[in-house]
Enzyme design. Structure first.
Site, PDB file in Angstrom:
ATOM      1  N   GLU A 270      43.781  40.987  33.690  1.00  0.00           N
ATOM      2  CA  GLU A 270      44.671  39.856  34.288  1.00  0.00           C
ATOM      3  C   GLU A 270      44.056  38.879  35.187  1.00  0.00           C
ATOM      4  O   GLU A 270      44.771  38.389  36.205  1.00  0.00           O
ATOM      5  CB  GLU A 270      45.923  40.482  34.546  1.00  0.00           C
ATOM      6  CG  GLU A 270      45.955  41.094  35.877  1.00  0.00           C
ATOM      7  CD  GLU A 270      45.836  42.721  35.836  1.00  0.00           C
ATOM      8  OE1 GLU A 270      46.195  43.305  36.855  1.00  0.00           O
ATOM      9  OE2 GLU A 270      45.333  43.179  34.770  1.00  0.00           O
ATOM     10  N   GLU A 304      48.895  40.685  29.815  1.00  0.00           N
ATOM     11  CA  GLU A 304      47.929  39.894  30.581  1.00  0.00           C
ATOM     12  C   GLU A 304      48.745  38.784  31.112  1.00  0.00           C
ATOM     13  O   GLU A 304      48.558  38.311  32.388  1.00  0.00           O
ATOM     14  CB  GLU A 304      46.607  39.761  30.020  1.00  0.00           C
ATOM     15  CG  GLU A 304      46.105  41.099  29.643  1.00  0.00           C
ATOM     16  CD  GLU A 304      46.050  42.363  30.371  1.00  0.00           C
ATOM     17  OE1 GLU A 304      45.894  42.205  31.783  1.00  0.00           O
ATOM     18  OE2 GLU A 304      46.015  43.344  30.072  1.00  0.00           O
ATOM     19  N   HIS A 307      51.383  39.517  33.721  1.00  0.00           N
ATOM     20  CA  HIS A 307      50.627  39.939  35.088  1.00  0.00           C
ATOM     21  C   HIS A 307      50.714  38.749  36.078  1.00  0.00           C
ATOM     22  O   HIS A 307      50.223  38.970  37.474  1.00  0.00           O
ATOM     23  CB  HIS A 307      49.368  40.364  35.254  1.00  0.00           C
ATOM     24  CG  HIS A 307      49.302  41.881  34.807  1.00  0.00           C
ATOM     25  ND1 HIS A 307      50.030  42.896  35.589  1.00  0.00           N
ATOM     26  CD2 HIS A 307      48.591  42.778  34.020  1.00  0.00           C
ATOM     27  CE1 HIS A 307      49.775  44.038  35.172  1.00  0.00           C
ATOM     28  NE2 HIS A 307      49.079  44.038  34.384  1.00  0.00           N
TER      29      HIS A 307
END
Length: 881
Positions: A270, A304, A307
């Protein structure tokens, strides 16, 4: 290189960093034989650190130090020291600039940590401690700085130069080289740094945010993959919209980028504004990716992206807090996936992973709390406990607070800690402050390892119409933890009457408008709950929706399980009842599979499922799957793998033979020759069709073999082609198996992701995946020792999925795995350490397997120069043996 001597790091010894870094100015000169990294750090002493005379200590790994400057002046060599992996500079002022120049060799970096090359492109992986492989730095997540990065490279070879943040400058240099400068306005820990340089094509789109901003979306791939980006891009936009609507989180930069990389230790990363993905987790088209791959890609893209707030804007103070970002974000991506598809099916998938793999981790030598107390090598703690159990802990908070108060708590958490590195306690405290709930006892979920066991008993008082449910909780001992305290457990349940309807759950006579489903809160070692106003003895539906990651022991009869599987209004528990019934039948046949009879009630249950068109067909597809051998092993006190395998095969063979006509009808009923659609309904049809085909090929049905060949040849999508391929590979039709495997490879040999599927379908097959075949696959031209996906698709699939072949009583499978771990340890210790997992629970197995597994672990332990990663796993597994 890192020292192999392990050092244990303890949470109790945490100290704030002695120095803080406000700004990082990086310049990368990229060449074919290496890279020169110029790093200028704006450093100041941390006023919260007790010793204001502390020397500056920077972490490094595999670096060639070329020069050190302070405030523009060269630092004499006798004024700094290289101590093992660290650069130590004593006597520094309170504020200063330090410039360090290092030389690294990304082209030789097979560990895939820091800066390395994949398919000719430069790329990075800095979590957890990879940035120290690039330059000297205080490599810890609570040192957050703003980064400016200039990348210089040959324009012809590397026309695309990417890093975090926004593109602020670019230009031409001498000798055909060029540069691009990126600036990230948000402070971040160095583990979120990213760089990519390569010859890539760009796929663009735009997202319009809730506040009216347009975000530039880009996916970068090799030209051969240009047509495989649409699904990831659509998934990204759905994720962005969902995070705005459900959590109120809007994206903060002007650009969001994803890059697909073939060689990657993890699924994806991420990094702020520049997510780097394993190619298998981002590239998809109907003809090359299965339904499961499409769903996995959507979930990972969402994970991701989410995040950006739960991990980047608010990050973890230290690596003991890893679940702060991962557990919370897995919960978020699971809720997203449930909203995008079938919530019940998603819950079944998550619970299956927990009960099969995470419960095994909780009961093994590497067991640790969601917030570990210590570790030797942090890369070993990217575990199911951190991710999946961590997500279940967040889910329990959501259950206890309800969606409105949970959203209020998450808003407070992001507002209070934006731009900070914090702890799991800070997260729980925000939930407490927003809701007014005391979660003091609940914190034990972060502190205590192991899976709680709930022993449930009941009695019914017909005269009073009272049903009493007694629940006792206990938590088994785990390494380093005994005598555990009771947890705070949300326990969802319902009660069913004889007609299958839900009964009112009145906890007192005055409870006249009682619900039909309740969440009871268990806080003591023992509770007794009384339900009033019941005219009949009910059938209990316990732990609805898998409301807590616990084991439930209750003496259900097979008739009760049949009843629940047919009538329970909770879809998860309906599936669970079917699983429990199948487990009971299989366990009863263990050791007598040749002579024992399969309970007719199980056959009737599966016949009803196959022919019930009123049920959610996605749920039916899940309910038709027998409990896996891995799950049966996990449930056993002392697992006899071959006996369990034979019993399961007996049940599967009996079902397929008895229900042959029903399976053929199911296959034809779910035939869909139209255009490929990625809807829950279409996915369910394909799943049912391929399950029916697999069962029929399991009994070597000739008609089914013909159907499979036609499906394989005419399939318009990878789901159907792979379904036919897998069914034939797992059949006894050896000639057809060879033909389809050869044909599949010839067609797809130039697509690495599809070749990985081809490897894994053989390695996981009890028919095709015998040890000799596995060794042959390791010498196949398409296999690459330096590519983690290839390693996982052969060695990982064999040891982790082909359990009856791996667990041979001559220990040949164990020796094979030990050999491969020893070899990989010199190339990529992270991957090697993860491959050890099937051996770690050797004590779980019957003596015929146990000694061979232990010997294989000792074989790995005795390797010269064993990495820290593998050392920790092996020594903890053998401790006390």
């Amino acid at each position: 290189m890192r020292t192999n001597q392990p050092r244990t790091i303890y949470l109790s010894e945490y100290q704030v960093p002695a120095f803080l870094v406000d700004h990082v100015d990086l310049r990368f000169e990229l060449f074919e034989d290496g890279a020169r990294v110029h790093s200028t750090l704006s450093i100041r002493r941390n006023p919260e650190f007790p010793d204001q005379g502390e020397a500056l200590v920077l972490d490094g790994d595999s670096l060639v130090l070329e020069s050190v400057q302070m405030n523009g002046e060269a630092v004499p060599e006798n004024d700094y020291q290289l101590k093992g992996e660290q650069l130590v500079v004593p006597g520094v002022p309170d504020r200063f600039e330090l410039t360090v120049v290092t030389w690294i060799e990304p082209q030789n970096n097979t560990r895939l940590e820091g800066l390395y090359k994949s398919s000719g492109m430069f790329c990075t992986q800095c979590e957890a401690e990879g940035f120290r492989c690039i330059t000297f730095f205080p490599d810890r997540p609570d040192v957050m700085a703003r980064f400016r990065t200039r990348i210089e490279a040959d324009r012809a070879a590397y026309p695309v130069l990417l890093s975090n943040g926004n593109d602020v400058d670019r230009g031409e240099l001498a000798d055909g080289r060029h540069f691009v400068t990126w600036e990230d306005p948000f402070p971040k820990p160095c583990y979120l740094f990213a760089l990519v340089a390569g010859d890539l094509v760009e796929k663009r789109d735009t997202f319009h945010t809730c506040s009216g901003r347009d975000i530039d979306l880009r996916i970068y791939v090799e030209s051969r993959n240009a047509q495989k980006c649409d699904h990831a891009m659509d998934s990204l936009k759905r994720s962005m919209r969902w995070d705005e609507e459900v959590y109120g989180r809007e994206y903060d930069l002007d650009i969001f980028m994803i890059v697909a990389v073939d060689d990657f230790n993890m699924g994806a990363m991420e990094n702020k504004g520049l997510n780097i993905f394993n190619s298998s987790c981002v590239l998809a088209s109907p003809d090359t990716a299965t339904d499961a791959a499409f769903q996995r890609i959507e979930a990972i893209v969402a994970h991701e992206y989410f995040h950006n707030w739960s991990g980047n804007r608010v990050t973890c103070r230290d690596w003991f807090q890893l679940s702060l970002k991962e557990g919370f974000t897995v919960f978020r991506d699971a809720e997203f996936s449930a909203d995008m598809g079938s919530p019940t099916v998603k819950r079944i998938e998550d619970a299956t992973l927990m009960r099969t793999a995470q419960f095994a981790e909780d009961a093994g030598p590497m067991a640790h709390p969601v917030r570990p107390a210590s570790y030797m090598e942090i890369s070993n703690f990217y575990t199911l406990t951190i991710y999946e159990k961590g997500a279940e802990v967040v889910r329990m908070i959501h259950t206890l607070l309800g969606p409105e108060l949970f959203r209020k708590g998450s808003d407070l958490y992001f507002e209070r800690h934006d731009g900070q590195a914090v702890t799991t306690d800070d997260f729980v405290r925000a939930m407490e402050d927003a809701s007014g709930r005391d979660l003091s006892q609940f914190r034990r979920w972060y502190e205590q390892a192991g899976t709680p066991v709930l022993d449930v008993s009941d009695e019914y008082d017909a005269d009073k119409g009272v049903y009493r449910l007694k629940v006792q909780q206990r938590i088994p001992d785990t390494p380093g933890q005994t005598d555990k305290q009771p947890q705070h457990i949300p326990f969802a349940l319902g009660l069913l009457g004889a007609d299958g309807a839900d009964l009112s759950l009145a906890l007192a006579d005055s409870d006249t408008e009682a619900p039909v489903s309740r969440v009871l809160e268990l806080t003591d070692t023992e509770h007794t709950f009384e339900f009033h106003g019941l005219a009949e003895r009910p059938v209990p539906s316990l732990l609805r929706g898998f409301s807590a990651p616990v084991r439930v022991h209750y003496p259900w009869t097979r008739d009760q399980l049949m009843f629940l599987a047919s009538h329970d209004s909770d879809g998860f528990n309906r599936w669970d009842a079917g699983q429990r019934l199948a487990v009971d039948v299989i366990q009863a046949l263990e050791g007598q599979a040749d002579d024992g009879e399969v309970d007719a009630r199980l056959i009737d249950a599966y016949r009803q499922l196959l022919n019930d068109a009123t049920l959610d067909q996605a749920l039916v597809a899940k309910m038709l799957n027998l409990p896996s051998l891995a799950y049966l092993i996990e449930l056993a006190e002392e697992a006899d793998v071959q006996a369990l395998h034979r019993a399961r095969e007996k049940v599967l063979t009996t079902l397929a033979e008895t229900l042959r006509e029903d399976l053929l009808a199911c296959y034809h009923r779910n035939d869909d020759s139209g255009d490929y659609q990625l809807t829950p309904e279409a996915i369910a049809r394909r799943s049912l069709r391929n399950t029916a085909l697999a069962w029929l090929l399991h009994i070597d049905d000739a008609e089914a073999c013909d159907l499979a060949r036609v499906q394989f040849d005419r399939a318009s999508n990878m789901t159907d082609q792979m379904g036919a391929l897998r069914a034939l590979v797992n059949s006894g039709f050896a000639a057809e198996r060879g033909e389809v495997l050869d044909g599949f490879y010839q067609r797809w040999q130039d697509d690495p992701q599809v070749v990985e599927q081809w490897f894994s379908v053989q390695a996981a097959s009890t028919e095709a995946g015998h040890l000799g075949k596995i060794r042959a696959l390791l010498t196949h031209p398409a296999f690459e020792w330096t590519n983690p996906n290839k390693v996982r698709s052969v060695i990982g699939a064999f040891a982790g999925q082909n359990l009856s072949e791996f667990h041979q009583d001559d220990a040949s499978g164990y020796r094979f795995l030990a050999e491969q771990v020893r070899r990989l340890d010199d190339l990529n210790p992270q991957i090697a350490a993860r491959l050890v997992a099937p051996l770690t629970r050797w004590r779980k197995f019957a003596p015929v397997y146990r000694e061979g597994m232990k010997t294989a672990l000792e074989m790995i332990r005795d390797k010269d120069g064993l990495s820290r990663d593998v050392y920790e796993v092996v020594h903890k597994s053998l401790a006390g043996s």
